[in-house]
Design a protein around this motif. Structure first.
Motif, PDB file in Angstrom:
ATOM      1  N   GLY A 109       0.789  -1.217   0.000  1.00 41.18           N
ATOM      2  CA  GLY A 109       0.000   0.000   0.000  1.00 41.18           C
ATOM      3  C   GLY A 109       0.824   1.270   0.000  1.00 41.18           C
ATOM      4  N   GLN A 110       1.997   1.219  -0.612  1.00 40.12           N
ATOM      5  CA  GLN A 110       2.868   2.392  -0.681  1.00 40.12           C
ATOM      6  C   GLN A 110       3.355   2.574  -2.115  1.00 40.12           C
ATOM      7  N   MET A 111       3.600   3.816  -2.498  1.00 40.64           N
ATOM      8  CA  MET A 111       4.153   4.086  -3.818  1.00 40.64           C
ATOM      9  C   MET A 111       5.631   3.707  -3.808  1.00 40.64           C
ATOM     10  N   ILE A 112       6.016   2.890  -4.762  1.00 41.10           N
ATOM     11  CA  ILE A 112       7.416   2.472  -4.890  1.00 41.10           C
ATOM     12  C   ILE A 112       8.033   3.270  -6.026  1.00 41.10           C
ATOM     13  N   LEU A 113       9.070   4.033  -5.707  1.00 36.83           N
ATOM     14  CA  LEU A 113       9.708   4.858  -6.726  1.00 36.83           C
ATOM     15  C   LEU A 113      10.942   4.218  -7.334  1.00 36.83           C
ATOM     16  N   GLU A 114      11.584   3.296  -6.609  1.00 39.38           N
ATOM     17  CA  GLU A 114      12.812   2.704  -7.122  1.00 39.38           C
ATOM     18  C   GLU A 114      12.974   1.290  -6.577  1.00 39.38           C
ATOM     19  N   THR A 115      13.452   0.419  -7.428  1.00 42.12           N
ATOM     20  CA  THR A 115      13.791  -0.938  -7.016  1.00 42.12           C
ATOM     21  C   THR A 115      15.290  -1.111  -7.171  1.00 42.12           C
ATOM     22  N   LEU A 116      15.951  -1.489  -6.092  1.00 40.30           N
ATOM     23  CA  LEU A 116      17.387  -1.750  -6.128  1.00 40.30           C
ATOM     24  C   LEU A 116      17.603  -3.253  -6.084  1.00 40.30           C
ATOM     25  N   VAL A 117      18.455  -3.750  -6.954  1.00 39.69           N
ATOM     26  CA  VAL A 117      18.769  -5.173  -7.013  1.00 39.69           C
ATOM     27  C   VAL A 117      20.228  -5.343  -6.602  1.00 39.69           C
ATOM     28  N   THR A 118      20.436  -6.191  -5.607  1.00 48.48           N
ATOM     29  CA  THR A 118      21.780  -6.466  -5.108  1.00 48.48           C
ATOM     30  C   THR A 118      22.190  -7.857  -5.549  1.00 48.48           C
ATOM     31  N   THR A 119      23.287  -7.928  -6.280  1.00 51.83           N
ATOM     32  CA  THR A 119      23.812  -9.228  -6.710  1.00 51.83           C
ATOM     33  C   THR A 119      25.083  -9.525  -5.932  1.00 51.83           C
ATOM     34  N   THR A 120      25.301 -10.806  -5.715  1.00 48.41           N
ATOM     35  CA  THR A 120      26.447 -11.261  -4.935  1.00 48.41           C
ATOM     36  C   THR A 120      27.284 -12.201  -5.784  1.00 48.41           C
ATOM     37  N   THR A 121      28.588 -12.009  -5.756  1.00 49.39           N
ATOM     38  CA  THR A 121      29.495 -12.932  -6.419  1.00 49.39           C
ATOM     39  C   THR A 121      30.442 -13.487  -5.364  1.00 49.39           C
ATOM     40  N   PRO A 122      30.855 -14.700  -5.459  1.00 50.98           N
ATOM     41  CA  PRO A 122      30.685 -15.615  -6.569  1.00 50.98           C
ATOM     42  C   PRO A 122      29.232 -16.046  -6.704  1.00 50.98           C
ATOM     43  N   PRO A 123      28.871 -16.587  -7.884  1.00 47.94           N
ATOM     44  CA  PRO A 123      27.481 -16.960  -8.141  1.00 47.94           C
ATOM     45  C   PRO A 123      26.937 -18.008  -7.167  1.00 47.94           C
ATOM     46  N   THR A 124      27.791 -18.713  -6.460  1.00 49.84           N
ATOM     47  CA  THR A 124      27.317 -19.706  -5.501  1.00 49.84           C
ATOM     48  C   THR A 124      26.859 -19.063  -4.206  1.00 49.84           C
ATOM     49  N   GLY A 125      27.010 -17.755  -4.107  1.00 50.74           N
ATOM     50  CA  GLY A 125      26.562 -17.033  -2.919  1.00 50.74           C
ATOM     51  C   GLY A 125      25.071 -16.809  -2.955  1.00 50.74           C
ATOM     52  N   PRO A 126      24.583 -15.890  -2.129  1.00 48.32           N
ATOM     53  CA  PRO A 126      23.143 -15.606  -2.108  1.00 48.32           C
ATOM     54  C   PRO A 126      22.654 -15.159  -3.484  1.00 48.32           C
ATOM     55  N   LEU A 127      21.395 -15.477  -3.772  1.00 55.02           N
ATOM     56  CA  LEU A 127      20.773 -15.055  -5.016  1.00 55.02           C
ATOM     57  C   LEU A 127      20.471 -13.560  -4.919  1.00 55.02           C
ATOM     58  N   PRO A 128      20.093 -12.916  -6.038  1.00 57.79           N
ATOM     59  CA  PRO A 128      19.862 -11.468  -5.983  1.00 57.79           C
ATOM     60  C   PRO A 128      18.843 -11.068  -4.914  1.00 57.79           C
ATOM     61  N   GLY A 129      19.108  -9.943  -4.276  1.00 61.57           N
ATOM     62  CA  GLY A 129      18.182  -9.372  -3.308  1.00 61.57           C
ATOM     63  C   GLY A 129      17.536  -8.138  -3.913  1.00 61.57           C
TER      64      GLY A 129
ATOM     65  N   ARG B 174      12.067   0.894  -2.689  1.00 65.17           N
ATOM     66  CA  ARG B 174      12.182   2.148  -1.939  1.00 65.17           C
ATOM     67  C   ARG B 174      11.011   3.080  -2.232  1.00 65.17           C
ATOM     68  N   THR B 175      10.606   3.809  -1.189  1.00 62.36           N
ATOM     69  CA  THR B 175       9.497   4.754  -1.302  1.00 62.36           C
ATOM     70  C   THR B 175      10.002   6.140  -1.664  1.00 62.36           C
ATOM     71  N   TYR B 176       9.069   7.083  -1.799  1.00 59.97           N
ATOM     72  CA  TYR B 176       9.414   8.460  -2.172  1.00 59.97           C
ATOM     73  C   TYR B 176      10.373   9.125  -1.184  1.00 59.97           C
ATOM     74  N   ASP B 177      10.340   8.706   0.090  1.00 63.08           N
ATOM     75  CA  ASP B 177      11.227   9.320   1.085  1.00 63.08           C
ATOM     76  C   ASP B 177      12.495   8.495   1.303  1.00 63.08           C
ATOM     77  N   ASP B 178      12.827   7.638   0.329  1.00 60.64           N
ATOM     78  CA  ASP B 178      14.037   6.819   0.325  1.00 60.64           C
ATOM     79  C   ASP B 178      14.051   5.775   1.437  1.00 60.64           C
ATOM     80  N   GLU B 179      12.871   5.405   1.906  1.00 62.60           N
ATOM     81  CA  GLU B 179      12.750   4.354   2.917  1.00 62.60           C
ATOM     82  C   GLU B 179      12.502   3.019   2.215  1.00 62.60           C
ATOM     83  N   ALA B 180      13.035   1.959   2.770  1.00 65.05           N
ATOM     84  CA  ALA B 180      12.798   0.636   2.212  1.00 65.05           C
ATOM     85  C   ALA B 180      11.419   0.159   2.658  1.00 65.05           C
TER      86      ALA B 180
END
Length: 194
Positions: free
Chosen positions: A85-105, A109-115
């Motif tokens: 129920g919030q406006m999402i202004l930006e989606t950040l994707v975090t990738t981890t290497t090596p590829p055997t690590g965690p999958l992308p996160g 983020r909202t208009y006030d830069d809150e997650a």
């Protein structure tokens, strides 16, 4: 450092030491153009520069992350906005290497830069899902998402955390609201996408 990162480091450390030893033996005949560094690898070989050595030795064991604006591979921005129920202004994707690590996160983020919502996925060993979910979100209530997990609403803190699994996929969800239902809906979509 997360448990998966520690496990990855403990598994790859012997490989890195072996590769370092082989690398040092090959480099022993080359002259050094820079003074020896304080790192054990550079001190033992005295051959490669400290920059070259740290690159060679860091790559097998060091987990590196990068974050950039992009599309989340598990959830659309519209789905997240509708659920929380919030406006999402930006989606950040975090990738981890090596590829055997965690999958992308993904962080939405909202208009006030809150997650508004943060999603992380991990590959886990079969049969360890419930144990891992309870490690990631201790003290929570059982959750009926995937094969199970834990959800914890932090009263008075505007935060809910959830960890749930299906097979060898673990998903963690953190939202900026006190709502287990919203966290569960997000986790269900992520597991369905996997």
């Amino acid at each position: 450092m997360s448990i998966n990162t520690r496990r990855l480091v403990s598994l790859l450390l012997p490989v890195a030491v072996l590769l370092g030893a082989c690398s040092n033996a090959d480099d022993a005949t080359e002259p050094s153009d820079s003074p020896a560094s304080d790192s054990p690898a550079s001190a033992s070989s005295g051959a490669a520069s400290s920059d070259e050595q740290s690159t060679e030795q860091a790559s097998p064991t060091e987990v590196q992350t990068s974050t950039a604006a992009g599309e989340c591979p598990y959830l659309s921005t519209e789905d997240v906005a509708g659920i929380v129920g919030q406006m999402i202004l930006e989606t950040l994707v975090t990738t981890t290497t090596p590829p055997t690590g965690p999958l992308p996160g993904c962080t939405f983020r909202t208009y006030d830069d809150e997650a508004a919502a943060s999603i992380e996925t991990l590959t886990i060993e079969a049969g360890t899902g419930l144990e891992r979910a309870l490690e990631l979100v201790p003290g929570g209530n059982p959750v009926d998402v995937g094969e199970g997990g834990s959800v914890l609403v932090h009263q008075g803190q505007a935060q809910t955390q959830l960890a749930a699994f299906a097979g060898t996929t673990m998903v963690t969800v953190t939202i900026n609201q006190e709502s287990s239902l919203e966290a569960e809906e997000l986790a269900k979509l992520v597991l369905a996408a996997g």
